[in-house]
Structure formats: C-alpha cells, structure tokens
Design a protein around this motif. Structure first.
Motif, PDB file in Angstrom:
ATOM      1  N   VAL A 128       0.911  -1.030   0.186  1.00 18.64           N
ATOM      2  CA  VAL A 128       0.205   0.111   0.015  1.00 18.64           C
ATOM      3  C   VAL A 128       0.853   1.023   0.094  1.00 18.64           C
ATOM      4  O   VAL A 128       0.567   2.331  -0.653  1.00 18.64           O
ATOM      5  CB  VAL A 128      -0.827   0.020   1.360  1.00 18.64           C
ATOM      6  CG1 VAL A 128      -1.689   1.262   1.395  1.00 18.64           C
ATOM      7  CG2 VAL A 128      -2.021  -1.160   0.998  1.00 18.64           C
ATOM      8  N   MET A 129       1.883   1.153   0.845  1.00 19.70           N
ATOM      9  CA  MET A 129       2.807   2.368   0.910  1.00 19.70           C
ATOM     10  C   MET A 129       3.506   2.566  -0.688  1.00 19.70           C
ATOM     11  O   MET A 129       3.601   3.596  -0.899  1.00 19.70           O
ATOM     12  CB  MET A 129       3.999   2.323   1.798  1.00 19.70           C
ATOM     13  CG  MET A 129       5.116   3.145   2.016  1.00 19.70           C
ATOM     14  SD  MET A 129       4.273   4.632   2.407  1.00 19.70           S
ATOM     15  CE  MET A 129       5.708   5.454   2.977  1.00 19.70           C
ATOM     16  N   VAL A 130       3.869   1.633  -1.084  1.00 16.33           N
ATOM     17  CA  VAL A 130       4.561   1.775  -2.550  1.00 16.33           C
ATOM     18  C   VAL A 130       3.557   2.174  -3.498  1.00 16.33           C
ATOM     19  O   VAL A 130       3.794   3.145  -4.394  1.00 16.33           O
ATOM     20  CB  VAL A 130       5.144   0.185  -3.034  1.00 16.33           C
ATOM     21  CG1 VAL A 130       5.490   0.334  -4.465  1.00 16.33           C
ATOM     22  CG2 VAL A 130       6.209  -0.355  -2.161  1.00 16.33           C
ATOM     23  N   VAL A 131       2.042   1.717  -3.417  1.00 15.64           N
ATOM     24  CA  VAL A 131       1.127   2.309  -4.176  1.00 15.64           C
ATOM     25  C   VAL A 131       0.857   3.961  -4.103  1.00 15.64           C
ATOM     26  O   VAL A 131       0.757   4.714  -5.127  1.00 15.64           O
ATOM     27  CB  VAL A 131      -0.289   1.466  -4.136  1.00 15.64           C
ATOM     28  CG1 VAL A 131      -1.276   2.125  -4.498  1.00 15.64           C
ATOM     29  CG2 VAL A 131       0.177   0.197  -4.657  1.00 15.64           C
ATOM     30  N   GLY A 132       0.996   4.088  -2.977  1.00 17.29           N
ATOM     31  CA  GLY A 132       0.845   5.655  -2.261  1.00 17.29           C
ATOM     32  C   GLY A 132       1.954   6.440  -2.957  1.00 17.29           C
ATOM     33  O   GLY A 132       1.574   7.583  -3.525  1.00 17.29           O
ATOM     34  N   VAL A 133       2.989   6.011  -2.866  1.00 16.59           N
ATOM     35  CA  VAL A 133       4.278   6.768  -3.206  1.00 16.59           C
ATOM     36  C   VAL A 133       4.390   6.847  -4.926  1.00 16.59           C
ATOM     37  O   VAL A 133       4.514   7.817  -5.466  1.00 16.59           O
ATOM     38  CB  VAL A 133       5.431   5.937  -2.969  1.00 16.59           C
ATOM     39  CG1 VAL A 133       6.957   6.781  -3.740  1.00 16.59           C
ATOM     40  CG2 VAL A 133       5.925   6.186  -1.508  1.00 16.59           C
ATOM     41  N   LEU A 134       3.999   5.724  -5.794  1.00 25.10           N
ATOM     42  CA  LEU A 134       3.794   5.706  -7.050  1.00 25.10           C
ATOM     43  C   LEU A 134       2.594   6.688  -7.447  1.00 25.10           C
ATOM     44  O   LEU A 134       2.688   7.219  -8.274  1.00 25.10           O
ATOM     45  CB  LEU A 134       3.452   4.323  -7.595  1.00 25.10           C
ATOM     46  CG  LEU A 134       4.673   3.489  -7.524  1.00 25.10           C
ATOM     47  CD1 LEU A 134       4.202   2.160  -7.949  1.00 25.10           C
ATOM     48  CD2 LEU A 134       6.086   3.949  -8.239  1.00 25.10           C
ATOM     49  N   THR A 135       1.639   6.681  -6.721  1.00 26.21           N
ATOM     50  CA  THR A 135       0.496   7.694  -7.058  1.00 26.21           C
ATOM     51  C   THR A 135       1.128   9.061  -6.727  1.00 26.21           C
ATOM     52  O   THR A 135       0.571  10.012  -7.451  1.00 26.21           O
ATOM     53  CB  THR A 135      -0.579   7.193  -6.041  1.00 26.21           C
ATOM     54  OG1 THR A 135      -1.261   5.875  -6.308  1.00 26.21           O
ATOM     55  CG2 THR A 135      -2.047   8.244  -6.586  1.00 26.21           C
ATOM     56  N   ILE A 136       1.753   9.391  -5.706  1.00 23.39           N
ATOM     57  CA  ILE A 136       2.188  10.815  -5.346  1.00 23.39           C
ATOM     58  C   ILE A 136       3.023  11.177  -7.010  1.00 23.39           C
ATOM     59  O   ILE A 136       3.030  12.240  -7.363  1.00 23.39           O
ATOM     60  CB  ILE A 136       3.098  10.842  -4.309  1.00 23.39           C
ATOM     61  CG1 ILE A 136       2.035  10.955  -3.271  1.00 23.39           C
ATOM     62  CG2 ILE A 136       3.876  12.382  -4.267  1.00 23.39           C
ATOM     63  CD1 ILE A 136       2.921  10.499  -1.802  1.00 23.39           C
ATOM     64  N   ILE A 137       3.757  10.163  -7.200  1.00 20.00           N
ATOM     65  CA  ILE A 137       4.762  10.659  -8.376  1.00 20.00           C
ATOM     66  C   ILE A 137       3.819  10.684  -9.651  1.00 20.00           C
ATOM     67  O   ILE A 137       4.274  11.570 -10.501  1.00 20.00           O
ATOM     68  CB  ILE A 137       5.857   9.350  -8.575  1.00 20.00           C
ATOM     69  CG1 ILE A 137       6.879   9.336  -7.627  1.00 20.00           C
ATOM     70  CG2 ILE A 137       6.653   9.559  -9.971  1.00 20.00           C
ATOM     71  CD1 ILE A 137       7.669   8.039  -7.558  1.00 20.00           C
TER      72      ILE A 137
END
Length: 188
Positions: A128-137
C-alpha cells in the motif's frame, strides 16, 4: 534495540505525517502550508539530531543517515525560504541516499538469516505504501503536464502515505525476537 526503545520514533513519524499534510496543503493552495512545511522540516531535523546524539554506538551507516536527514531537511528549509542555491543540498541528499541504500537499503526487510521477516499484513501494508508513493509520483507528473485529475491523484497518494505513517504511530508492533541491531536506527 527493540522498536519500542527507539528514541523519538513516534515524534519523527508524526513530523513526517505533518510534512505530507503540509505538502498536500501547498498543492491545494491552502493558507499556512509553507509554515507547516517549514515547522515539519525543522522538527524532523531537530528530533533526528537528538536521536542520533542519544544513540550509544554510532556506526558508519548511522552517520550516513544523519547526513542524509541533514541535507534533506536543510534543502527543504532553504527552499521554503526561497533560498536560490539549494542544488548542493539536493546533490548531498542524493549521494547520501545512494550510500545508505548501498549499505543497508534492502536489509531492512530481512532478518539475520536473510529470510523475509514481515508477516502477510506487513507485506500488504508495505505494498500500500509503494502504491501511495507511485500515486504521488504519477500525480506530480500529471500536474507538471497540466493533465486533468492531477490534484485528486496527488491527494490520494499523499493520503495513502500519511495514513500509512499514522497507522505505524498508533498501532503497536510486536518486537521480533532476533532483530538485527544494524537496523536499529532505520525505523522512523
């Protein structure tokens, strides 16, 4: 050292969550965003410096992490103050991050026997954290290109990452029986 004995762990995480909220406020052009971001960067710098000072045994990787936090927060503080020459701090942040990742980056997810120590729930939360970071990018790139839905995408990503950090603050984690003491300062 157990996670519960880490000095200022929750305070640093709260400052990181506040920083992300400040970034979200800045993207949405809300008032006081710059003040919140400035205060959060200053809090992270001070808390991490005190944490580093209180650490009994300082290893080379600890010095690299302290330098990385110093470069990163100083860059953030000077950027908020509209200081024009922050390139040296950006380069310092990048170089210390590369050095940290080369020395310790992936060992965070493994125990002494080089087997994965995270449970299924922790792996899902990390995903979920990785998805969040990728969504920010993705939202940042969309915003640079002036595409529709860039602000909602950034908002979703920042909300996911902030909720991940807040979950870590307000839930107690079970200490692992054989924590690798080399990773003791890695947890924020």
């Amino acid at each position: 050292m157990e996670n519960s004995k880490k000095v200022y762990k929750n305070q640093i995480r709260a400052a990181l969550a506040t920083l992300l909220i400040g970034f979200l406020m800045r993207v949405l052009h809300w008032p006081y965003a710059a003040g919140i971001i400035f205060t959060s960067f200053a809090a992270i710098l001070i808390l991490y410096a005190v944490r580093f000072y209180k650490k009994e045994e300082k290893k080379p990787v600890d010095l690299i992490k302290m330098a990385m936090v110093l470069f990163w927060t100083t860059n953030g503080l000077l950027t908020i103050l509209k200081f024009p020459y922050t390139l040296i701090f950006q380069i310092g942040t990048a170089l210390t991050f590369i050095a940290w990742f080369a020395m310790e980056g992936t060992s965070y997810f493994m125990d002494k026997n080089r087997s994965i120590k995270n449970s299924l729930a922790e792996i899902i939360w990390n995903f979920v954290m990785v998805v969040g970071v990728l969504t920010i990018i993705l939202g940042g790139l969309m915003h640079l290109l002036s595409w529709d839905y860039s602000i909602p995408t950034l908002t979703v990503g920042l909300t996911i990452v902030t909720s991940y950090i807040l979950k870590d603050i307000f839930t107690s984690s079970k200490p692992h029986k054989e924590d690798d003491i080399n990773n003791e300062g890695l947890y924020f």
